[in-house]
Design a protein around this motif. Structure first.
Motif, mmCIF file in Angstrom:
data_model
loop_
_atom_site.group_PDB
_atom_site.id
_atom_site.type_symbol
_atom_site.label_atom_id
_atom_site.label_comp_id
_atom_site.label_asym_id
_atom_site.label_seq_id
_atom_site.Cartn_x
_atom_site.Cartn_y
_atom_site.Cartn_z
ATOM 1 N N ARG A 1 10.511 17.585 -6.824
ATOM 2 C CA ARG A 1 10.342 17.785 -8.270
ATOM 3 C C ARG A 1 8.983 18.403 -8.590
ATOM 4 N N ILE A 2 7.951 17.913 -7.922
ATOM 5 C CA ILE A 2 6.603 18.436 -8.187
ATOM 6 C C ILE A 2 6.499 19.872 -7.692
ATOM 7 N N GLY A 3 7.113 20.156 -6.554
ATOM 8 C CA GLY A 3 7.140 21.534 -6.080
ATOM 9 C C GLY A 3 7.856 22.454 -7.050
ATOM 10 N N ASP A 4 8.962 21.972 -7.635
ATOM 11 C CA ASP A 4 9.676 22.759 -8.649
ATOM 12 C C ASP A 4 8.773 23.044 -9.836
ATOM 13 N N LEU A 5 7.989 22.054 -10.237
ATOM 14 C CA LEU A 5 7.066 22.230 -11.370
ATOM 15 C C LEU A 5 6.106 23.381 -11.107
ATOM 16 N N VAL A 6 5.470 23.370 -9.950
ATOM 17 C CA VAL A 6 4.499 24.420 -9.632
ATOM 18 C C VAL A 6 5.193 25.772 -9.515
ATOM 19 N N PRO B 1 0.812 -1.224 0.000
ATOM 20 C CA PRO B 1 0.000 0.000 0.000
ATOM 21 C C PRO B 1 0.843 1.272 0.000
ATOM 22 N N ALA B 2 1.937 1.289 0.759
ATOM 23 C CA ALA B 2 2.786 2.479 0.819
ATOM 24 C C ALA B 2 3.448 2.743 -0.529
ATOM 25 N N ILE B 3 3.934 1.686 -1.174
ATOM 26 C CA ILE B 3 4.577 1.846 -2.483
ATOM 27 C C ILE B 3 3.550 2.275 -3.521
ATOM 28 N N GLY B 4 2.372 1.638 -3.495
ATOM 29 C CA GLY B 4 1.333 1.984 -4.453
ATOM 30 C C GLY B 4 0.856 3.409 -4.301
ATOM 31 N N ASP B 5 0.616 3.853 -3.060
ATOM 32 C CA ASP B 5 0.158 5.224 -2.835
ATOM 33 C C ASP B 5 1.215 6.237 -3.242
ATOM 34 N N THR B 6 2.474 5.855 -3.118
ATOM 35 C CA THR B 6 3.552 6.758 -3.530
ATOM 36 C C THR B 6 3.498 7.021 -5.033
ATOM 37 N N LEU B 7 3.147 5.991 -5.801
ATOM 38 C CA LEU B 7 3.214 6.097 -7.254
ATOM 39 C C LEU B 7 1.930 6.614 -7.897
ATOM 40 N N ALA C 1 9.126 14.069 -17.697
ATOM 41 C CA ALA C 1 10.086 13.028 -18.085
ATOM 42 C C ALA C 1 10.912 12.574 -16.885
ATOM 43 N N LEU C 2 11.330 13.516 -16.045
ATOM 44 C CA LEU C 2 12.103 13.159 -14.855
ATOM 45 C C LEU C 2 11.274 12.326 -13.884
ATOM 46 N N LEU C 3 10.000 12.695 -13.698
ATOM 47 C CA LEU C 3 9.132 11.938 -12.793
ATOM 48 C C LEU C 3 8.909 10.522 -13.315
ATOM 49 N N ALA C 4 8.651 10.399 -14.625
ATOM 50 C CA ALA C 4 8.430 9.072 -15.206
ATOM 51 C C ALA C 4 9.680 8.207 -15.060
ATOM 52 N N LYS C 5 10.852 8.823 -15.269
ATOM 53 C CA LYS C 5 12.101 8.084 -15.111
ATOM 54 C C LYS C 5 12.286 7.635 -13.672
ATOM 55 N N ARG C 6 11.951 8.521 -12.719
ATOM 56 C CA ARG C 6 12.115 8.196 -11.295
ATOM 57 C C ARG C 6 11.156 7.086 -10.878
ATOM 58 N N VAL C 7 9.958 7.062 -11.447
ATOM 59 C CA VAL C 7 9.016 5.980 -11.159
ATOM 60 C C VAL C 7 9.601 4.645 -11.589
ATOM 61 N N LEU D 1 -0.264 12.697 -12.157
ATOM 62 C CA LEU D 1 0.244 14.010 -12.554
ATOM 63 C C LEU D 1 0.897 13.946 -13.924
ATOM 64 N N VAL D 2 1.723 12.941 -14.157
ATOM 65 C CA VAL D 2 2.371 12.797 -15.472
ATOM 66 C C VAL D 2 1.313 12.662 -16.562
ATOM 67 N N ALA D 3 0.253 11.882 -16.294
ATOM 68 C CA ALA D 3 -0.827 11.725 -17.275
ATOM 69 C C ALA D 3 -1.529 13.052 -17.528
ATOM 70 N N ALA D 4 -1.734 13.848 -16.468
ATOM 71 C CA ALA D 4 -2.398 15.143 -16.625
ATOM 72 C C ALA D 4 -1.555 16.094 -17.471
ATOM 73 N N ILE D 5 -0.248 16.073 -17.261
ATOM 74 C CA ILE D 5 0.639 16.928 -18.061
ATOM 75 C C ILE D 5 0.564 16.540 -19.529
ATOM 76 N N HIS D 6 0.629 15.246 -19.812
ATOM 77 C CA HIS D 6 0.587 14.787 -21.199
ATOM 78 C C HIS D 6 -0.762 15.080 -21.848
ATOM 79 N N LYS D 7 -1.818 15.066 -21.046
ATOM 80 C CA LYS D 7 -3.151 15.357 -21.598
ATOM 81 C C LYS D 7 -3.314 16.847 -21.902
#
Length: 396
Positions: free
Chosen positions: A174-179, A78-84, A135-141, A90-96
């Motif tokens: 990374r997400i904070g940097d994005l915003v 659950p912890a790993i899943g909730d992390t991802l 791209a960085l987030l997807a790579k980190r995932v 967010l990555v999907a929202a950016i691409h959309k």
């Protein structure tokens, strides 16, 4: 008397008011609407990362797990899943909202006309930031997935915790940097005013630093007593030090403590309890265990300050200066507001606890003085000393 109504949590996608106002002010409404949806997805991801406490998954002792165990994966899933989940959304929202440009593999970008207007230039800057961070987030995932399969990670809960915590921290930054960067494209803003959850993260680190300062003072006091105590009295002091460590790791502030440091504390506690079982202890037994830990703890808190609290500390420093200036103005007018202004400055300076040991000593004495009450002479004396201590803080 009726029970107080619990304070409701804001929605996961809530944005800071400064960010909402910035988005509302953009003339390109199509860009603003798309960017708002990305920012709300970022807020959800940050909220998931911030409110997922992995402390409940951490071991409570330093005993090894003894090899790969399916139950460990079942516990941690659950912890790993909730992390991802939030990161992938967010990555999907950016691409959309901002689809990356489609080019044949190996094709060069070629020549492109310059932006026709400043609005178009800013929009291109925003898209470049979003695509790079996505791209960085997807790579980190992907990297996290690989790390979670390494035998040395799977077989040890502490290593797994450390990897998961480090990944979550990196995602959040990374997400904070994005915003922050996409907001700063349009206006001069402060990170704490636009990044969802950032003020909470900073406050958590300030609380950790303050708690660590209290722990350090407590342990140093016990070392001083141990140096003067008889050999048969020192095991009891060793047990007290172990109890202080247990209390520290159970504090809410310790949630912000990194997993490797928490492991060090539990290892030290185990050694102290073992030492406390002796009938007598030599004079150097406790210092040999505790002093290296105190040095390491100070180093960890210096890192917390450098990473999280530089801007915070400067803001507190400035706020204290403003309060002291108000106190001086009240004194010049013979107003009783001088004492209140100094008390307010002392209260505000509490957020600097743990920054410098000498300043902590001053704060403890100042709190005692303000609790006992300040007359005009006491207010003048404390205000002058406060200015001197504040000026000596190392903000270079």
């Amino acid at each position: 008397m009726p029970a107080p109504t619990p304070k409701s949590r804001p929605p996961q996608d809530a944005l800071p008011s400064r960010l909402e106002a910035l988005l509302e002010s953009l003339t390109d409404r199509h860009l603003a609407d798309r960017l708002e949806r990305v920012h709300r997805a970022a807020a959800v991801a940050i909220d998931r990362l911030g409110h997922l406490s992995i402390a409940k998954y951490e071991p409570t002792s330093v005993e090894p797990d003894g090899g790969a165990d399916l139950s460990l994966w079942e516990t941690m899933a659950p912890a790993i899943g909730d992390t991802l989940v939030g990161v992938n959304q967010l990555v999907a929202a950016i691409h959309k909202e901002f689809p990356p440009p489609s080019r044949p593999a190996g094709a060069s970008e070629g020549w492109a006309p310059p932006p026709a207007s400043s609005d178009e230039r800013l929009a291109q800057e925003v898209e470049a930031v979003l695509h790079s961070i996505a791209a960085l987030l997807a790579k980190r995932v992907g990297e996290l997935g690989l790390q979670m399969r390494r035998p040395e990670v799977v077989s040890d809960r502490w290593t797994l915790m450390a990897e998961l915590q480090a990944s979550r921290a990196d995602f959040s930054v990374r997400i904070g940097d994005l915003v922050y960067l996409t907001a700063a494209t349009f206006e001069d803003v402060r990170r704490e005013d636009v990044v969802p959850g950032y003020t909470h993260q900073v406050a958590a680190r300030a609380a950790l630093r303050a708690a660590a300062a209290d722990l350090r003072r407590s342990l140093q006091g016990r070392l001083e007593r141990a140096a003067k105590a008889e050999a048969r009295a020192r095991p009891a002091l060793a047990k007290q030090v172990a109890e202080s460590l247990s209390s520290f790791v159970s504090l809410p502030a310790s949630v912000a403590l990194r997993t490797p440091q928490k492991r060090q504390i539990l290892e030290l506690r185990a050694r102290l309890l073992e030492t406390a079982s002796s009938a007598e202890l030599e004079q150097d037994a406790l210092p040999a265990l505790v002093e290296p830990f105190l040095v390491a703890l100070e180093g960890h808190m210096e890192e917390v300050t450098r990473t999280w609290l530089i801007v915070h500390d400067r803001a507190v420093w400035a706020a204290c200066g403003v309060k002291l200036e108000q106190g001086e103005m009240h004194l010049s007018l013979g107003s009783p507001g001088a004492a209140r202004a100094v008390v307010d400055a002392v209260d505000a300076a509490g957020a600097l606890q743990g920054r410098v040991g000498a300043f902590d000593v001053f704060l403890r004495k100042a709190r005692q003085q303000t609790t006992e009450g300040l007359d005009e002479a006491g207010t003048r004396e404390l205000l002058a000393l406060f200015r001197e201590r504040l000026a000596a803080l190392p903000f270079s």
